[in-house]
Design a protein around this motif. Sequence first.
Motif, PDB file in Angstrom:
ATOM      1  N   LEU A  10      59.062  70.822  57.324  1.00 52.50           N
ATOM      2  CA  LEU A  10      58.409  70.947  58.622  1.00 52.50           C
ATOM      3  C   LEU A  10      58.277  69.570  59.259  1.00 52.50           C
ATOM      4  CD1 LEU A  10      55.532  73.480  57.867  1.00 52.50           C
ATOM      5  CD2 LEU A  10      57.762  73.951  58.886  1.00 52.50           C
ATOM      6  N   ALA A  11      58.265  69.553  60.575  1.00 54.07           N
ATOM      7  CA  ALA A  11      58.126  68.293  61.297  1.00 54.07           C
ATOM      8  C   ALA A  11      56.748  67.698  61.055  1.00 54.07           C
ATOM      9  CB  ALA A  11      58.337  68.526  62.792  1.00 54.07           C
ATOM     10  N   THR A  12      56.702  66.379  60.928  1.00 50.83           N
ATOM     11  CA  THR A  12      55.456  65.655  60.711  1.00 50.83           C
ATOM     12  C   THR A  12      55.520  64.337  61.483  1.00 50.83           C
ATOM     13  OG1 THR A  12      53.908  64.915  59.001  1.00 50.83           O
ATOM     14  CG2 THR A  12      56.243  64.561  58.552  1.00 50.83           C
ATOM     15  N   THR A  13      54.649  63.416  61.156  1.00 53.83           N
ATOM     16  CA  THR A  13      54.678  62.083  61.757  1.00 53.83           C
ATOM     17  C   THR A  13      54.957  61.075  60.659  1.00 53.83           C
ATOM     18  OG1 THR A  13      52.316  61.692  61.406  1.00 53.83           O
ATOM     19  CG2 THR A  13      52.952  62.697  63.497  1.00 53.83           C
ATOM     20  N   LEU A  14      55.131  59.840  61.044  1.00 54.29           N
ATOM     21  CA  LEU A  14      55.202  58.783  60.052  1.00 54.29           C
ATOM     22  C   LEU A  14      53.883  58.752  59.293  1.00 54.29           C
ATOM     23  CD1 LEU A  14      56.749  55.846  62.107  1.00 54.29           C
ATOM     24  CD2 LEU A  14      57.851  57.149  60.295  1.00 54.29           C
ATOM     25  N   PRO A  15      53.887  58.290  58.049  1.00 52.57           N
ATOM     26  CA  PRO A  15      52.612  58.131  57.342  1.00 52.57           C
ATOM     27  C   PRO A  15      51.684  57.216  58.140  1.00 52.57           C
ATOM     28  CG  PRO A  15      54.458  57.892  55.829  1.00 52.57           C
ATOM     29  CD  PRO A  15      55.033  57.934  57.222  1.00 52.57           C
ATOM     30  N   ALA A  16      50.395  57.542  58.126  1.00 54.47           N
ATOM     31  CA  ALA A  16      49.397  56.838  58.945  1.00 54.47           C
ATOM     32  C   ALA A  16      49.451  55.334  58.794  1.00 54.47           C
ATOM     33  CB  ALA A  16      47.996  57.352  58.605  1.00 54.47           C
ATOM     34  N   GLU A  17      49.660  54.853  57.576  1.00 51.55           N
ATOM     35  CA  GLU A  17      49.658  53.406  57.345  1.00 51.55           C
ATOM     36  C   GLU A  17      50.854  52.700  57.997  1.00 51.55           C
ATOM     37  OE1 GLU A  17      51.531  55.353  53.682  1.00 51.55           O
ATOM     38  OE2 GLU A  17      49.809  55.763  54.963  1.00 51.55           O
ATOM     39  N   ILE A  21      49.297  50.605  66.777  1.00 51.08           N
ATOM     40  CA  ILE A  21      49.344  50.722  68.233  1.00 51.08           C
ATOM     41  C   ILE A  21      48.969  49.398  68.868  1.00 51.08           C
ATOM     42  CG2 ILE A  21      48.856  53.200  68.232  1.00 51.08           C
ATOM     43  CD1 ILE A  21      45.942  52.416  69.053  1.00 51.08           C
ATOM     44  N   ALA A  22      49.410  49.219  70.103  1.00 58.16           N
ATOM     45  CA  ALA A  22      49.035  48.041  70.884  1.00 58.16           C
ATOM     46  C   ALA A  22      47.967  48.476  71.875  1.00 58.16           C
ATOM     47  CB  ALA A  22      50.241  47.483  71.622  1.00 58.16           C
ATOM     48  N   VAL A  23      46.844  47.798  71.841  1.00 58.10           N
ATOM     49  CA  VAL A  23      45.746  48.127  72.750  1.00 58.10           C
ATOM     50  C   VAL A  23      45.490  46.923  73.648  1.00 58.10           C
ATOM     51  CG1 VAL A  23      43.321  48.783  72.915  1.00 58.10           C
ATOM     52  CG2 VAL A  23      44.708  49.661  71.040  1.00 58.10           C
ATOM     53  N   ASN A  24      45.434  47.196  74.948  1.00 58.38           N
ATOM     54  CA  ASN A  24      45.050  46.161  75.905  1.00 58.38           C
ATOM     55  C   ASN A  24      44.130  46.814  76.932  1.00 58.38           C
ATOM     56  OD1 ASN A  24      46.634  47.356  78.024  1.00 58.38           O
ATOM     57  ND2 ASN A  24      48.460  46.377  77.166  1.00 58.38           N
ATOM     58  N   ARG A  25      43.702  46.089  77.932  1.00 58.53           N
ATOM     59  CA  ARG A  25      42.729  46.637  78.874  1.00 58.53           C
ATOM     60  C   ARG A  25      43.269  47.835  79.654  1.00 58.53           C
ATOM     61  NH1 ARG A  25      42.966  44.029  84.239  1.00 58.53           N
ATOM     62  NH2 ARG A  25      44.694  42.557  84.189  1.00 58.53           N
ATOM     63  N   ASP A 130      46.745  67.812  69.306  1.00 62.39           N
ATOM     64  CA  ASP A 130      45.911  67.653  68.119  1.00 62.39           C
ATOM     65  C   ASP A 130      45.875  66.151  67.861  1.00 62.39           C
ATOM     66  OD1 ASP A 130      44.350  68.151  65.907  1.00 62.39           O
ATOM     67  OD2 ASP A 130      45.879  69.233  64.785  1.00 62.39           O
ATOM     68  N   PHE A 131      45.099  65.720  66.896  1.00 57.61           N
ATOM     69  CA  PHE A 131      44.978  64.288  66.652  1.00 57.61           C
ATOM     70  C   PHE A 131      45.072  64.025  65.156  1.00 57.61           C
ATOM     71  CE2 PHE A 131      43.033  65.206  70.658  1.00 57.61           C
ATOM     72  CZ  PHE A 131      43.470  64.182  71.473  1.00 57.61           C
ATOM     73  N   ARG A 132      45.781  62.959  64.793  1.00 57.94           N
ATOM     74  CA  ARG A 132      45.934  62.548  63.405  1.00 57.94           C
ATOM     75  C   ARG A 132      45.413  61.136  63.238  1.00 57.94           C
ATOM     76  NH1 ARG A 132      50.529  64.883  60.310  1.00 57.94           N
ATOM     77  NH2 ARG A 132      50.032  67.085  60.346  1.00 57.94           N
ATOM     78  N   PRO A 133      44.654  60.869  62.166  1.00 61.36           N
ATOM     79  CA  PRO A 133      44.207  59.496  61.925  1.00 61.36           C
ATOM     80  C   PRO A 133      45.396  58.593  61.608  1.00 61.36           C
ATOM     81  CG  PRO A 133      43.389  60.999  60.212  1.00 61.36           C
ATOM     82  CD  PRO A 133      44.189  61.809  61.173  1.00 61.36           C
ATOM     83  N   ILE A 134      45.336  57.369  62.125  1.00 65.55           N
ATOM     84  CA  ILE A 134      46.362  56.365  61.847  1.00 65.55           C
ATOM     85  C   ILE A 134      45.674  55.068  61.439  1.00 65.55           C
ATOM     86  CG2 ILE A 134      48.151  57.412  63.286  1.00 65.55           C
ATOM     87  CD1 ILE A 134      47.398  55.397  65.502  1.00 65.55           C
ATOM     88  N   ALA A 135      46.452  54.018  61.294  1.00 67.54           N
ATOM     89  CA  ALA A 135      45.936  52.724  60.839  1.00 67.54           C
ATOM     90  C   ALA A 135      44.834  52.199  61.760  1.00 67.54           C
ATOM     91  CB  ALA A 135      47.081  51.716  60.752  1.00 67.54           C
ATOM     92  N   ASP A 136      43.989  51.391  61.191  1.00 62.85           N
ATOM     93  CA  ASP A 136      42.947  50.660  61.916  1.00 62.85           C
ATOM     94  C   ASP A 136      41.896  51.561  62.578  1.00 62.85           C
ATOM     95  OD1 ASP A 136      44.273  48.263  61.218  1.00 62.85           O
ATOM     96  OD2 ASP A 136      45.568  48.431  62.978  1.00 62.85           O
ATOM     97  N   GLY A 137      41.728  52.795  62.084  1.00 60.97           N
ATOM     98  CA  GLY A 137      40.692  53.681  62.586  1.00 60.97           C
ATOM     99  C   GLY A 137      41.018  54.419  63.869  1.00 60.97           C
ATOM    100  N   TRP A 138      42.232  54.307  64.369  1.00 59.94           N
ATOM    101  CA  TRP A 138      42.622  54.986  65.602  1.00 59.94           C
ATOM    102  C   TRP A 138      43.083  56.406  65.303  1.00 59.94           C
ATOM    103  CZ3 TRP A 138      41.177  52.731  69.910  1.00 59.94           C
ATOM    104  CH2 TRP A 138      41.034  51.340  69.944  1.00 59.94           C
TER     105      TRP A 138
END
Length: 146
Positions: A10-17, A21-25, A130-138
């Motif tokens: 089944l389709a999934t995402t890359l492992p969370a680790e 992501i890049a976050v800016n203002r 839906d939402f999946r946890p990823i690195a750095d708490g995002w």
Amino acid sequence: MSTTSQASGLATTLPAEHIRIAVNRHTEPFWQAAKERRLVAPKCSDCGTFRLPPTPFCPNCQSKAVTWVDLSGEATVYSFAVIHGIPGLPDLTVVPVVVDLPDAPGARLVSNVIDIAPADVRIGMRLRVDFRPIADGWMLPVFRAA
């Protein structure tokens, strides 16, 4: 990542680790909302144009004025690809999608569709966020069949 999804094809995402992501203002309101399991889009406060990905100015009128709008989380598949295996993760199946967001006309979002057989994904298919946890708490917005 669900080992069941990986083992079953089944389709999934890359492992969370592996997801950073890049976050800016300009993007932070999007990612902060995702942490709260909300999907949002920036809308020009002057001309009403939605813009995803978030940009510093409106592509229509160049205004910097923006309002963040909560979306329903409904989407349809505009385009997709199927990727079987990546270096270091040969059993991974990922289906990146470009989705249309009906309550943000003109905006499209690139994400992943998950927990579905890749052969069942179709252009025009209805999806739900839906939402999946990823690195750095995002949290990463992903989509499932509606």
